[in-house]
Design a protein around this motif. Structure first.
Motif, PDB file in Angstrom:
ATOM      1  N   ALA A   1      -0.003  -0.734   3.343  1.00 42.11           N
ATOM      2  CA  ALA A   1      -0.902  -0.654   4.504  1.00 42.11           C
ATOM      3  C   ALA A   1      -0.096  -0.784   5.791  1.00 42.11           C
ATOM      4  O   ALA A   1       0.739  -1.687   5.922  1.00 42.11           O
ATOM      5  CB  ALA A   1      -1.969  -1.744   4.438  1.00 42.11           C
ATOM      6  N   GLN A   2      -0.345   0.144   6.728  1.00 39.98           N
ATOM      7  CA  GLN A   2       0.300   0.129   8.034  1.00 39.98           C
ATOM      8  C   GLN A   2      -0.774   0.270   9.113  1.00 39.98           C
ATOM      9  O   GLN A   2      -1.751   0.999   8.933  1.00 39.98           O
ATOM     10  CB  GLN A   2       1.277   1.309   8.167  1.00 39.98           C
ATOM     11  N   ALA A   3      -0.566  -0.416  10.233  1.00 39.63           N
ATOM     12  CA  ALA A   3      -1.476  -0.242  11.371  1.00 39.63           C
ATOM     13  C   ALA A   3      -0.991   0.925  12.216  1.00 39.63           C
ATOM     14  O   ALA A   3       0.203   1.223  12.270  1.00 39.63           O
ATOM     15  CB  ALA A   3      -1.523  -1.513  12.203  1.00 39.63           C
ATOM     16  N   LYS A   4      -1.931   1.613  12.864  1.00 31.03           N
ATOM     17  CA  LYS A   4      -1.567   2.718  13.743  1.00 31.03           C
ATOM     18  C   LYS A   4      -2.603   2.876  14.835  1.00 31.03           C
ATOM     19  O   LYS A   4      -3.767   2.520  14.662  1.00 31.03           O
ATOM     20  CB  LYS A   4      -1.424   4.035  12.954  1.00 31.03           C
TER      21      LYS A   4
ATOM     22  N   TYR B   1      -4.908   5.473  17.094  1.00 33.60           N
ATOM     23  CA  TYR B   1      -5.632   6.647  16.602  1.00 33.60           C
ATOM     24  C   TYR B   1      -4.862   7.943  16.780  1.00 33.60           C
ATOM     25  O   TYR B   1      -5.085   8.911  16.067  1.00 33.60           O
ATOM     26  CB  TYR B   1      -6.993   6.757  17.313  1.00 33.60           C
ATOM     27  N   ASN B   2      -3.882   7.967  17.711  1.00 34.40           N
ATOM     28  CA  ASN B   2      -3.185   9.218  18.019  1.00 34.40           C
ATOM     29  C   ASN B   2      -1.677   9.113  17.797  1.00 34.40           C
ATOM     30  O   ASN B   2      -0.915   9.895  18.335  1.00 34.40           O
ATOM     31  CB  ASN B   2      -3.458   9.614  19.467  1.00 34.40           C
ATOM     32  N   HIS B   3      -1.244   8.129  16.991  1.00 30.42           N
ATOM     33  CA  HIS B   3       0.188   7.924  16.755  1.00 30.42           C
ATOM     34  C   HIS B   3       0.491   7.794  15.271  1.00 30.42           C
ATOM     35  O   HIS B   3      -0.406   7.578  14.453  1.00 30.42           O
ATOM     36  CB  HIS B   3       0.680   6.644  17.468  1.00 30.42           C
ATOM     37  N   SER B   4       1.792   7.872  14.965  1.00 27.65           N
ATOM     38  CA  SER B   4       2.244   7.558  13.610  1.00 27.65           C
ATOM     39  C   SER B   4       2.127   6.062  13.381  1.00 27.65           C
ATOM     40  O   SER B   4       2.147   5.268  14.322  1.00 27.65           O
ATOM     41  CB  SER B   4       3.702   7.993  13.430  1.00 27.65           C
ATOM     42  N   PRO B   5       2.041   5.633  12.109  1.00 27.18           N
ATOM     43  CA  PRO B   5       1.894   4.201  11.830  1.00 27.18           C
ATOM     44  C   PRO B   5       3.146   3.409  12.176  1.00 27.18           C
ATOM     45  O   PRO B   5       4.256   3.943  12.240  1.00 27.18           O
ATOM     46  CB  PRO B   5       1.636   4.150  10.317  1.00 27.18           C
ATOM     47  N   SER B   6       2.932   2.108  12.375  1.00 27.51           N
ATOM     48  CA  SER B   6       4.047   1.184  12.589  1.00 27.51           C
ATOM     49  C   SER B   6       4.501   0.648  11.229  1.00 27.51           C
ATOM     50  O   SER B   6       4.185   1.208  10.187  1.00 27.51           O
ATOM     51  CB  SER B   6       3.612   0.056  13.518  1.00 27.51           C
ATOM     52  N   ASP B   7       5.223  -0.463  11.237  1.00 25.75           N
ATOM     53  CA  ASP B   7       5.760  -0.999   9.988  1.00 25.75           C
ATOM     54  C   ASP B   7       4.646  -1.494   9.057  1.00 25.75           C
ATOM     55  O   ASP B   7       3.534  -1.800   9.487  1.00 25.75           O
ATOM     56  CB  ASP B   7       6.718  -2.161  10.287  1.00 25.75           C
ATOM     57  N   THR B   8       4.993  -1.616   7.791  1.00 18.75           N
ATOM     58  CA  THR B   8       4.062  -2.126   6.777  1.00 18.75           C
ATOM     59  C   THR B   8       3.685  -3.573   7.093  1.00 18.75           C
ATOM     60  O   THR B   8       4.546  -4.395   7.387  1.00 18.75           O
ATOM     61  CB  THR B   8       4.727  -2.059   5.390  1.00 18.75           C
ATOM     62  N   PHE B   9       2.376  -3.884   7.056  1.00 15.86           N
ATOM     63  CA  PHE B   9       1.968  -5.277   7.244  1.00 15.86           C
ATOM     64  C   PHE B   9       1.402  -5.873   5.950  1.00 15.86           C
ATOM     65  O   PHE B   9       1.220  -7.079   5.850  1.00 15.86           O
ATOM     66  CB  PHE B   9       0.944  -5.406   8.387  1.00 15.86           C
ATOM     67  N   TRP B  10       1.116  -5.023   4.967  1.00 10.25           N
ATOM     68  CA  TRP B  10       0.594  -5.517   3.674  1.00 10.25           C
ATOM     69  C   TRP B  10       1.045  -4.548   2.600  1.00 10.25           C
ATOM     70  O   TRP B  10       1.033  -3.330   2.785  1.00 10.25           O
ATOM     71  CB  TRP B  10      -0.934  -5.584   3.716  1.00 10.25           C
ATOM     72  N   GLU B  11       1.463  -5.113   1.442  1.00 10.22           N
ATOM     73  CA  GLU B  11       1.834  -4.241   0.323  1.00 10.22           C
ATOM     74  C   GLU B  11       1.613  -4.974  -0.993  1.00 10.22           C
ATOM     75  O   GLU B  11       1.507  -6.204  -1.037  1.00 10.22           O
ATOM     76  CB  GLU B  11       3.291  -3.783   0.441  1.00 10.22           C
ATOM     77  N   SER B  12       1.516  -4.190  -2.043  1.00  9.51           N
ATOM     78  CA  SER B  12       1.325  -4.747  -3.385  1.00  9.51           C
ATOM     79  C   SER B  12       1.965  -3.788  -4.386  1.00  9.51           C
ATOM     80  O   SER B  12       1.870  -2.562  -4.227  1.00  9.51           O
ATOM     81  CB  SER B  12      -0.177  -4.902  -3.673  1.00  9.51           C
ATOM     82  N   HIS B  13       2.624  -4.348  -5.388  1.00  7.07           N
ATOM     83  CA  HIS B  13       3.296  -3.520  -6.396  1.00  7.07           C
ATOM     84  C   HIS B  13       2.995  -4.086  -7.781  1.00  7.07           C
ATOM     85  O   HIS B  13       2.916  -5.305  -7.960  1.00  7.07           O
ATOM     86  CB  HIS B  13       4.810  -3.510  -6.166  1.00  7.07           C
ATOM     87  N   GLY B  14       2.817  -3.213  -8.739  1.00  4.32           N
ATOM     88  CA  GLY B  14       2.540  -3.681 -10.093  1.00  4.32           C
ATOM     89  C   GLY B  14       2.682  -2.533 -11.084  1.00  4.32           C
ATOM     90  O   GLY B  14       2.972  -1.385 -10.713  1.00  4.32           O
ATOM     91  N   VAL B  15       2.473  -2.879 -12.355  1.00  2.72           N
ATOM     92  CA  VAL B  15       2.570  -1.886 -13.435  1.00  2.72           C
ATOM     93  C   VAL B  15       1.289  -1.937 -14.247  1.00  2.72           C
ATOM     94  O   VAL B  15       0.766  -3.027 -14.524  1.00  2.72           O
ATOM     95  CB  VAL B  15       3.790  -2.163 -14.345  1.00  2.72           C
ATOM     96  N   VAL B  16       0.759  -0.752 -14.591  1.00  5.24           N
ATOM     97  CA  VAL B  16      -0.415  -0.701 -15.469  1.00  5.24           C
ATOM     98  C   VAL B  16      -0.074   0.083 -16.721  1.00  5.24           C
ATOM     99  O   VAL B  16       0.722   1.024 -16.692  1.00  5.24           O
ATOM    100  CB  VAL B  16      -1.647  -0.063 -14.769  1.00  5.24           C
TER     101      VAL B  16
END
Length: 681
Positions: free
Chosen positions: A506-509, A511-526
């Motif tokens: 998840a990145q914040a942006k 409305y008219n720009h590219s996103p900034s850095d990641t503020f939330w992430e999650s990784h896993g295996v299913v």
């Protein structure tokens, strides 16, 4: 024989304002009327009465150096194409005659002077001078801006407040706006906008001649709302701080902007973004008598190389990258104006797109339109004006590329996302009206699902349905102070088991720009059995997003990686988190009349996980003079505060009372509005 003299000329303001539907401009020092309809002028003669056998009257009407002189006749027969002055023979008072001045339905818009001359036996005896302002007339069938329904004329000409729609198509934010067309100084500013334009400064005579056409007027206004090429109204700013002016999000209406511009000697006002440019243009067009509405295009494409393709790039863990000059704004706001288009032939009349936000030059100037909505739908790129640019804004395809170690490892195409929803305020209601079908042929009712899903096929060029499918879905529209709940549905379409790595980002942006850095992430295996479907429930907590989200948008992406084949697939979604609303209540709402003190109650409940403070600003055209500010002391999480507002209405009709709470340290404002019906005393 006594001389015949004019003692007084009475413009009969109240009757003319009512007849011309211009009562809202009753505060103007000059009579405001509409073309194609007669103006009644009362004349009081001194000495003897008027004798039709020996006396005559003439009227000279002037716009700049252009003028027309006409005799005053006793025939009521008028032409929609010519100026005419007459005395009604059925209502004849020779001592105090009433003269009707009838303008053509294609007369130029502007501030006119007129002179009334009295002749006796061919000799000029006396004259009188007066002025009036002439606007377009959507009530007149012969006028190029005639719109045939009264409820639409009320909405698109007379309504001095409305809603602008921003956010994203899955979480639309209604932003109240006061168009202020009847507020002091606004009419004068709008007329001066035409006078300050480069077209008028370069050739005044030609400008006055062309002002009969709403096509010409709308192009002049579109260019003059922004200040790129001229002494226009607004300077745009889309990044950095706004210390030298006003943050575009803090404007609540057009009146402050237009009067500030005029009072400063036509220095551009700082700052505007698309919805501000569009809303101010809507005000100017409504003042000039051209039906106008504000339109929002969600997921609006800016196709820099005109190939109708927008390219987006993601990392192997779902982070959106800044690799492309093409862009998609989560929303873009323009206006539509109603007019016929005889210059384009039959079928192109009706709503026309005009965009005052400076993006591309049109005829060497930063303006856009008028582009017929019907021509955009049918891709008539051979017609005027700027149809290819607007067509791309609502029709481009999105190509998403997944990049790993500098190499594209996955590619998908979305034909539905751009122009996913085009809307405007509904006539007579405070909600949006979906007008997407006016701009494009709707392809599929399931397009929203398709746009959020993606397939990992065995052969990416074959379009095979085999592979792994991922669908990313929000459970509901997110609201500030609550977790963002969403689901990732993973489907194994192979007849063999699979181990899949799942990356969420998840990145914040803006409305008219590219996103900034990641503020939330999650990784896993299913683990997926053959043909198995798994649903993964996820949430982003308020404490995790509230530092990065104000008026911003969140770009959420999921990347699946097959650990055996290393094939990858991407799905993404952009959404906003709705701010809470201010609750507003009008005390004694059924008995509101002009010049009587009234009370409103504004309530705010803090949805954030920390104390907040700020300033509450209340405005309301026809209800409150200027602005009223209240400072709000720190309020604990979950706490509520109320504020009593006193207002004194000065105009009859339905008016909008607006409240905006600007919180310290938070970029978004919290808003509320209430419609107030002011009845005649």
């Amino acid at each position: 024989m006594e001389d015949l003299k004019i003692q007084n000329v009475n413009l009969e303001e109240s009757k003319n304002l009512e007849r011309h539907r211009t009562e809202g401009f009753s505060g103007s020092k000059t009579l405001v009327v509409r073309r194609g309809a007669p103006i009644r002028v009362g004349v009081q003669l001194e000495g003897r009465a008027f004798d039709p056998k020996t006396d005559s009257l003439r009227i000279k009407v002037m716009l700049g150096r252009r003028y027309v002189i006409m005799p005053v006749t006793f025939s009521k027969k008028v032409s929609p194409r010519r100026w005419k002055a007459y005395i009604d023979p059925e209502d004849l008072d020779l001592q105090n005659p009433s003269i009707f001045i009838s303008s053509p339905a294609s007369a130029a818009v502007g501030s006119y002077g007129f002179q009334l001359y009295v002749f006796s036996q061919g000799v000029k005896k006396t004259c009188a001078f007066s002025k009036f302002i002439l606007l377009c007339n959507p009530w007149c069938r012969e006028d190029a801006v005639y719109i045939p329904f009264e409820d639409q004329r009320e909405e698109y000409i007379q309504n001095d407040s409305g809603l602008l729609f921003i956010g994203t198509s899955i979480n639309i934010v209604s932003r109240p706006w006061s168009f202020d067309q009847f507020e002091p100084g606004v009419l004068e500013a709008c007329l001066n906008l035409l006078q300050v334009s480069p077209q008028h400064q370069k050739n005044r005579n030609m400008d006055y001649l062309n002002r009969n056409s709403p096509i010409y007027i709308s192009r002049v206004v579109s260019a003059m709302i922004n200040s790129q090429d001229d002494r226009g109204v607004l300077t745009g700013k889309w990044e950095g701080d706004f210390k030298e002016g006003v943050n575009p999000s803090l404007w609540t209406g057009s009146g402050d902007i237009l009067t500030q511009w005029a009072d400063s000697g036509y220095s551009p006002v700082k700052y505007g973004q698309c919805w501000v440019f569009a809303a101010v243009m809507c005000t100017v067009m409504r003042v000039l008598g051209i039906p106008c509405r504000v339109v929002t295009n969600f997921n609006s494409a800016h196709d820099t190389n005109d190939n109708l393709v927008i390219e987006e790039y993601y990392s192997e863990t779902g982070q959106k990258l800044k690799h492309s000059k093409d862009s998609i704004w989560n929303f873009h706001v323009w206006v539509e104006c109603w007019m016929n288009r005889r210059d384009l032939g039959p079928g192109m009349e009706g709503w026309q797109v005009l965009d005052p936000t400076p993006q591309e030059r049109s005829g060497g100037v930063y303006c856009c339109g008028p582009a017929p909505v019907k021509a955009i739908k049918d891709r008539r790129i051979d017609l005027f004006f700027d149809i290819p640019f607007v067509y791309a804004e609502v029709n481009a395809d999105v190509h998403a590329f997944l990049v790993s170690k500098g190499r594209v490892v996955s590619h998908s195409k979305d034909t539905e996302r751009v122009g996913s929803l085009i809307c405007t305020k509904a006539v007579g209601f405070h909600r949006y009206q979906n007008i997407t079908g006016d701009y494009k042929y709707i392809k599929s009712p399931n397009s929203t699902l398709q746009s959020r899903s993606s397939t990992m096929s065995e052969d990416s060029t074959s379009g095979s349905s085999k592979g792994v499918l991922v669908v990313l879905d929000l459970d509901k529209a997110p609201v500030a102070g609550e977790p963002v709940h969403f689901t990732v549905k993973v489907m194994n379409k192979h007849r063999v088991a699979k181990r899949i790595k799942v990356h969420l980002n998840a990145q914040a942006k803006e409305y008219n720009h590219s996103p900034s850095d990641t503020f939330w992430e999650s990784h896993g295996v299913v683990q997926l059995a053959p043909m198995e479907v798994k649903v993964i429930h996820q949430q982003i907590l308020p404490a995790e997003y509230e530092d990065v989200v104000g008026d911003d948008v969140i770009n959420l992406a999921v990347v699946l990686e097959d650990l055996a084949s290393h094939e990858r697939v991407l799905a993404s979604e952009e959404f906003n988190i709705a701010s809470p609303q201010l609750a507003m209540q009008i005390v004694d709402a059924d008995s509101i009349v002009p010049n009587k003190e009234q009370v409103a109650i504004v309530t705010f409940t803090n949805p954030f996980s920390y104390p907040v403070s700020g300033v509450l600003t209340v405005t309301g055209a026809g209800l409150i003079q200027g602005k009223v500010n209240f400072r709000m002391l720190p309020l604990r999480p979950g706490g509520s505060v109320t504020q009593r507002i006193i207002f004194i209405p000065n105009k009859v009709g339905t008016k909008m009372l607006q409240a905006r709470l600007s919180l310290s340290g938070i970029s978004s404002a919290i808003r509320g509005f209430k419609m107030v019906l002011v009845s005649r005393a």
